[in-house]
Scaffold this motif. Structure first.
Motif, PDB file in Angstrom:
ATOM      1  N   GLY A 134      15.080  -6.761 -29.381  1.00  0.00           N
ATOM      2  CA  GLY A 134      14.701  -6.185 -30.653  1.00  0.00           C
ATOM      3  C   GLY A 134      14.117  -5.034 -30.523  1.00  0.00           C
ATOM      4  N   LEU A 135      13.948  -4.293 -29.207  1.00  0.00           N
ATOM      5  CA  LEU A 135      13.299  -2.959 -29.108  1.00  0.00           C
ATOM      6  C   LEU A 135      14.174  -2.027 -29.398  1.00  0.00           C
ATOM      7  CD1 LEU A 135      11.588  -3.837 -25.483  1.00  0.00           C
ATOM      8  CD2 LEU A 135      10.135  -3.346 -27.577  1.00  0.00           C
ATOM      9  N   ALA A 136      13.545  -0.943 -30.118  1.00  0.00           N
ATOM     10  CA  ALA A 136      14.026   0.407 -30.155  1.00  0.00           C
ATOM     11  C   ALA A 136      14.459   0.789 -29.003  1.00  0.00           C
ATOM     12  CB  ALA A 136      13.143   1.480 -31.104  1.00  0.00           C
TER      13      ALA A 136
ATOM     14  N   LYS B  65       8.231 -15.469 -29.139  1.00  0.00           N
ATOM     15  CA  LYS B  65       7.186 -15.642 -28.030  1.00  0.00           C
ATOM     16  C   LYS B  65       5.897 -16.152 -28.469  1.00  0.00           C
ATOM     17  CE  LYS B  65       6.792 -12.304 -24.922  1.00  0.00           C
ATOM     18  NZ  LYS B  65       6.804 -11.096 -24.240  1.00  0.00           N
ATOM     19  N   ASP B  66       5.376 -15.730 -29.604  1.00  0.00           N
ATOM     20  CA  ASP B  66       4.087 -16.227 -30.050  1.00  0.00           C
ATOM     21  C   ASP B  66       4.086 -17.574 -30.297  1.00  0.00           C
ATOM     22  OD1 ASP B  66       3.286 -13.656 -30.004  1.00  0.00           O
ATOM     23  OD2 ASP B  66       3.398 -13.154 -32.034  1.00  0.00           O
ATOM     24  N   LYS B  67       5.222 -18.174 -30.918  1.00  0.00           N
ATOM     25  CA  LYS B  67       5.217 -19.688 -31.234  1.00  0.00           C
ATOM     26  C   LYS B  67       5.015 -20.508 -30.106  1.00  0.00           C
ATOM     27  CE  LYS B  67       8.278 -19.382 -35.347  1.00  0.00           C
ATOM     28  NZ  LYS B  67       9.595 -19.786 -35.680  1.00  0.00           N
ATOM     29  N   LYS B  68       5.215 -19.920 -28.992  1.00  0.00           N
ATOM     30  CA  LYS B  68       5.305 -20.678 -27.695  1.00  0.00           C
ATOM     31  C   LYS B  68       3.726 -20.356 -26.991  1.00  0.00           C
ATOM     32  CE  LYS B  68      10.196 -20.514 -26.760  1.00  0.00           C
ATOM     33  NZ  LYS B  68      11.350 -20.042 -25.920  1.00  0.00           N
ATOM     34  N   SER B  69       3.145 -19.309 -27.576  1.00  0.00           N
ATOM     35  CA  SER B  69       1.939 -18.850 -26.805  1.00  0.00           C
ATOM     36  C   SER B  69       0.648 -19.578 -27.341  1.00  0.00           C
ATOM     37  CB  SER B  69       1.772 -17.468 -26.796  1.00  0.00           C
ATOM     38  OG  SER B  69       1.678 -16.900 -28.223  1.00  0.00           O
TER      39      SER B  69
ATOM     40  N   LYS C 206      11.474  -4.629 -37.218  1.00  0.00           N
ATOM     41  CA  LYS C 206      11.494  -6.005 -37.418  1.00  0.00           C
ATOM     42  C   LYS C 206      12.339  -6.986 -36.527  1.00  0.00           C
ATOM     43  CE  LYS C 206       9.550  -6.796 -41.621  1.00  0.00           C
ATOM     44  NZ  LYS C 206       8.488  -5.856 -41.034  1.00  0.00           N
ATOM     45  N   THR C 207      13.348  -6.354 -35.752  1.00  0.00           N
ATOM     46  CA  THR C 207      14.000  -6.908 -34.536  1.00  0.00           C
ATOM     47  C   THR C 207      13.082  -7.468 -33.484  1.00  0.00           C
ATOM     48  OG1 THR C 207      14.705  -4.773 -33.881  1.00  0.00           O
ATOM     49  CG2 THR C 207      16.381  -5.944 -35.198  1.00  0.00           C
ATOM     50  N   ASN C 208      12.170  -6.349 -33.283  1.00  0.00           N
ATOM     51  CA  ASN C 208      11.198  -6.788 -32.160  1.00  0.00           C
ATOM     52  C   ASN C 208      10.272  -7.768 -32.611  1.00  0.00           C
ATOM     53  OD1 ASN C 208       8.708  -5.194 -30.167  1.00  0.00           O
ATOM     54  ND2 ASN C 208      10.328  -6.472 -29.549  1.00  0.00           N
ATOM     55  N   GLU C 209       9.886  -7.570 -34.134  1.00  0.00           N
ATOM     56  CA  GLU C 209       8.820  -8.516 -34.520  1.00  0.00           C
ATOM     57  C   GLU C 209       9.566 -10.018 -34.496  1.00  0.00           C
ATOM     58  OE1 GLU C 209       6.461  -9.100 -38.884  1.00  0.00           O
ATOM     59  OE2 GLU C 209       7.619  -7.230 -38.398  1.00  0.00           O
ATOM     60  N   LYS C 210      10.719  -9.935 -34.731  1.00  0.00           N
ATOM     61  CA  LYS C 210      11.354 -11.616 -34.717  1.00  0.00           C
ATOM     62  C   LYS C 210      11.235 -12.066 -33.370  1.00  0.00           C
ATOM     63  CE  LYS C 210      15.706 -13.807 -35.399  1.00  0.00           C
ATOM     64  NZ  LYS C 210      17.187 -13.623 -35.818  1.00  0.00           N
ATOM     65  N   TYR C 211      11.675 -11.079 -32.327  1.00  0.00           N
ATOM     66  CA  TYR C 211      11.398 -11.322 -30.962  1.00  0.00           C
ATOM     67  C   TYR C 211      10.120 -11.977 -30.628  1.00  0.00           C
ATOM     68  CZ  TYR C 211      11.792 -11.075 -25.755  1.00  0.00           C
ATOM     69  OH  TYR C 211      11.618 -11.115 -24.328  1.00  0.00           O
TER      70      TYR C 211
END
Length: 943
Positions: free
Chosen positions: A820-822, A386-390, A377-382
């Motif tokens: 947010g990566l493991a 990024k996706d919002k700007k792509s 989830k933390t990386n999904e948030k990150y």
């Protein structure tokens, strides 16, 4: 504690004897560096040549203090300096330079938050031929025309113009608006501009001001300035083009509440692409369209998607409009239409609503972590950020009015290219779960620009793999499984083109438990005539069939451990010609020095231009002149900027930004070699203290990470930060040692001492290092190494460790807060080099964790952490501190509040630099302990 007291007393005696010898040898004209001296050293930022090669422009920026901007003639003594200048540009015709001037550092630091918002930049324009200067205040954005002698800039409109006074009648009229009208005006006013555009004729000084401008752009080759106007009521929003030579304005578009942005001129400067949207569509971006204006025909064309595309895709406002070099194609992005879920009002409206389960649960704050989620989830948030700007890239073929989608929900990443036929695309969707424990991977495709057809090049390549497309778009060259391959999309086959060659194209120094990366691909020749690739040392010309390979540098490269790499002189050149002369940088893997060579592809002749015990770094070539910029440096020479001809003849040093360097004692570096405990050859840099006396032993600060011997001829960055500043220490009586570390998979902690302890014994045997006064410093990964090292040896009199991992078992399943990566992949495949999961080799995770062996530590330890560290959880420092505290070991932890992995706030950087030096001074030189070292410091509320 008796051992610590004994060490302190011995250091006092050492200091007395040490001081007695050193003071008489000081050069009266030079002095040791102080922290404030480091602050004042300047760095050259963004050096650039004018297109005609006649002027160098750069910003000189101290670590703390006031910037200045400089313009220096490359052929005379003429020079201009702009105090507080931070950045600048030179017009393409070389006549004018425009420089941004920022408020002073003192003004910024004296101002509160409200006052800071009122501080504005200024703009200074210099006529280079005459030296005439003109300054404009309160400038928010500017552009200098390339060839027509104009500058335009935005500034805030005066308040009386921004909000004209209302009469009673207008107030009464406004009050009668319907609620819908009020909503629309409110939405519009949120984005309405309060900026005015000033256009200045730099030859005559004439100015014109246009109000309510929110964007503008000069053509690079025609006399047009396009700008957008947003009026107060939105009724007359428009896009206009001003011909600055005739002063004639064309109205390109007018529409109530319209927005115009994303301006992008083609390379010929006769067409501009832009986005047209609607300010009232605040929650729905689907109002945007891409349009083109052609200046010579004064026509606007709307780029339309077909019905199917338009139904499922829209043009987002966050976009990038990019022209191909030949102006035949325009790239921009789409996004898929996603139906938004209806929002439920959770506020109860009746007693029954207090028990309405749907309303109650709608107000929950919950994230569900499912074991099959592609991303945690933390990386999904990150990733969502990024996706919002792509966007998903499409290409518009200008001549035949054809729009082709290149990327979609499955093939997500396509970058604009100058290739006329195809682009490289990638997608990581199949491998996102692997980010957790293995790394980043992508499938690579060639996508046809004419029809969008996708051809799979390779699966599960490292996402960082260098893939190069040939000029025809038929071939893609890439590295995989320790070889270079070529994919042929006409035959849908790939071929290994290096398997029969006598050298490796895989990284020969790779010491990670992951797949071995390659050295990269330099690029293709025109007409698909071959591809230039690198091994560790040399440049090879390989053919697509793999049957004809030619090494272009092998006679000199590998036999002399000399590494060659190509410098790209023309950043817009996508393919090499078969008779091109290439500028190469050379680097000696043995001696650590650099040089420049020239390689003629017409006859494969390799010519040495310069090679010295220095580091040379290519910067750029003038666009329209045979002039090169480069830097030259070593430990004692700052990398000032030099200019020369293409063959490096007539070299001339243009800058001297740190003349004060000669005021200070500095030191001298030399290369040292030794064998590790495993018999492996190692190298490192020994920096002897200033005024070094042969046969005298000195305190030593050891600083390391992985391989540092390549820094032999580097000028140390003169900054106050988390690292020990080398000249700061060597000018104050220390030697500094930078040893290489060679790691073994599975035992990274043990690898440190196996590498560096024999190196320390070497410099002790050389008579330089005092064996009782050696300090160890590391940050992040080497901070971990430092903790592990002191669990195995008492050789160090003191250790400083910044942001270290202390417990691999707890860090293994932690999260890097920044991305947010493991952290699991880092331990299994990456920097931590364990090579197995914790469940496969639990023993290795314990064995390599210093916290489990804290009882063995006898070395005084100073740790530093920022408590919002986004890379290493700062609780790792707490674990080590708590262990050593329980064991009554000598430990201090510096917790810098609100700081990430590297300190950002200048007061904290200065404080840590001082404390680090005080710590080493005490334990290595016997200086009295600072009060914070003896008594600590009571808890204080944050300011």
């Amino acid at each position: 504690m008796n051992l610590s007291l004994t060490k302190k007393l011995s250091k006092v005696a050492l200091l007395l004897s040490f001081t007695f010898v050193i003071i008489p040898s000081l050069n009266a004209e030079q002095r040791p560096l102080e922290v404030t001296d480091i602050m004042k050293f300047k760095q050259i930022v963004k050096p650039q040549l004018s297109e005609d090669g006649q002027w160098l422009a750069y910003s000189a920026q101290p670590d703390r203090g006031e910037n200045s901007y400089h313009l220096k003639s490359t052929s005379s003594d003429r020079e201009f300096q702009v105090e507080h200048g931070t950045s600048g540009v030179i017009s393409a015709d070389g006549r004018f330079a425009a420089i941004t001037i920022s408020p002073t550092l003192l003004a910024k630091e004296q101002a509160d938050k409200k006052a800071k918002k009122k501080l504005k930049n200024s703009l200074e324009v210099i006529t280079l031929a005459s030296g005439a200067r003109v300054t404009f205040n309160k400038v928010e954005a500017f552009q200098l025309s390339d060839n027509f002698g104009y500058v335009a800039f935005l500034s805030e409109m005066p308040k009386d113009q921004e909000k004209p006074e209302q009469t009673d009648s207008t107030k009464e009229s406004d009050a009668k608006q319907t609620s819908d009208e009020e909503t629309e005006v409110k939405l519009f006013n949120k984005k309405r501009t309060n900026k005015s555009l000033t256009i200045v004729n730099l030859e005559s000084g004439e100015q014109q001001v246009i109000e309510h401008v929110d964007g503008f752009s000069f053509s690079n080759k025609t006399p047009y300035l396009v700008y957008s106007v947003s009026t107060k009521d939105g009724a007359n929003n428009s896009l206009k083009a001003l011909n600055v030579k005739t002063n004639k304005t064309n109205v390109l578009a007018t529409k109530a509440n319209a927005s115009f942005n994303g301006f992008s001129w083609n390379n010929e400067g006769n067409k501009i692409a832009f986005l047209q949207g609607d300010f009232t569509q605040e929650k729905d971006e689907r109002s945007h369209t891409v349009k083109l204006w052609q200046s010579n025909k004064n026509k606007i064309k709307t780029i339309k998607a077909n019905d199917k595309q338009a139904a499922n895709w829209y043009v987002p406002e966050t976009n990038k409009l990019t022209w191909s070099l030949d102006d035949e194609r325009l790239f921009f992005g789409f996004k898929p239409v996603v139906e938004k879920l209806a929002e439920i009002d959770t506020k109860p409206e009746s007693i029954d609503d207090l028990y309405n389960i749907e309303k109650l649960t709608e107000g929950r704050n919950l994230q569900i972590w499912h074991g099959e989620d592609p991303l945690i989830k933390t990386n999904e948030k990150y990733q969502l950020g990024k996706d919002k700007k792509s966007f998903f890239t499409a290409v518009y073929h200008v001549d035949n009015n054809k729009l082709v989608r290149l990327a979609d929900e499955q093939l997500i990443s396509v970058k604009a290219s100058n290739n006329e036929n195809a682009v490289i695309a990638k997608t990581d969707l199949n491998y996102r779960k692997l980010r957790t424990w293995e790394g980043f991977f992508s499938d690579i495709y060639i996508v046809d620009l004419n029809n969008g057809k996708k051809s799979l090049v390779a699966k599960k390549l490292s996402s960082y793999t260098d893939v190069k497309l040939s000029e025809s778009g038929r071939y893609a060259a890439f590295y995989e499984n320790e070889n270079v391959w070529v994919y042929d999309r006409n035959k849908n086959k790939k071929r290994n083109i290096t398997k029969n060659l006598p050298v490796s194209f895989a990284d020969e120094d790779h010491d990670y438990p992951s797949k071995v990366p390659g050295y990269g691909i330099a690029g293709w020749l025109e007409d698909d005539d071959g591809v230039l690739v690198y091994d560790k040392f040399d440049i090879w010309l390989l053919q697509t069939d793999g049957d004809d390979a030619k090494c272009l540098t092998c006679e000199i490269g590998r036999p002399n451990s000399l590494q060659f790499r190509i410098n790209k002189l023309d950043v817009k050149q996508d393919y090499f010609t078969d008779n091109q002369r290439l500028l190469l940088t050379s680097y000696s893997d043995e001696l650590k020095n650099f040089g420049f060579y020239q390689l003629n592809l017409a006859d494969d002749k390799l010519t040495k231009l310069i090679e010295e015990n220095k580091k040379f770094k290519f910067i750029s070539k003038a666009k329209k002149a045979d002039k090169l910029l480069y830097t030259r440096e070593d430990f004692n020479e700052y990398p000032d900027v030099w200019v020369a001809d293409l063959d490096l003849a007539n070299a001339n040093k243009l800058t001297n930004v740190n003349p004060q360097k000669d005021e200070f004692l500095w030191g001298q570096s030399e290369l040292v070699e030794w064998r590790s405990n495993m018999g492996v050859k190692h190298q490192g840099i020994l920096i002897k203290p200033a005024n070094y006396v042969e046969g005298m032993q000195y305190p030593v600060v050891v600083y390391y990470y992985r391989r540092f011997s390549q820094r032999m001829y580097e000028f140390n960055a003169m900054k106050v930060n988390h690292r020990p500043n080398f000249p700061f220490y060597t000018s104050n009586g220390y030697a500094v040692f930078l040893p290489d570390v060679h790691f073994e998979v599975g035992t990274p902690g043990h690898s440190t001492n196996k590498s560096i302890l024999p190196g320390l014994q070497k410099i002790i045997d050389m008579g330089v290092a005092d064996p009782k006064a050696i300090g160890l410093h590391g940050h992040s990964w080497s901070g971990y190494q430092t903790l592990h090292a002191i669990t195995e040896t008492d050789m160090f009199a003191a250790a400083v460790s910044g942001a270290p991992v202390s417990n691999m078992t707890s860090a293994y399943s932690g999260i890097r807060l920044g991305t947010g990566l493991a952290r699991q992949f880092q331990y299994e495949q990456g920097q931590s080099r364990i090579g197995a999961s914790m469940f496969e080799r639990r023993d290795l995770y314990i064995e390599n964790s210093p916290v489990f062996f804290a009882d063995r530590i006898n070395t005084p330890l100073l740790m530093q952490f920022g408590d919002i560290d986004d890379a290493v959880p700062w609780q790792q420092g707490i674990e080590m501190y708590m262990a050593m505290r329980r064991l009554e070991k000598n430990v201090i932890l510096l917790q810098y509040e609100g700081e990430p992995h590297h300190l950002k706030k200048y007061p904290n950087k200065v404080d840590y630099t001082i404390k680090m030096k005080q710590y080493f001074d005490h334990y290595l030189k016997g200086a009295p302990a600072a009060k914070w070292m003896v008594e600590g410091e009571a808890y204080r509320e944050s300011k």
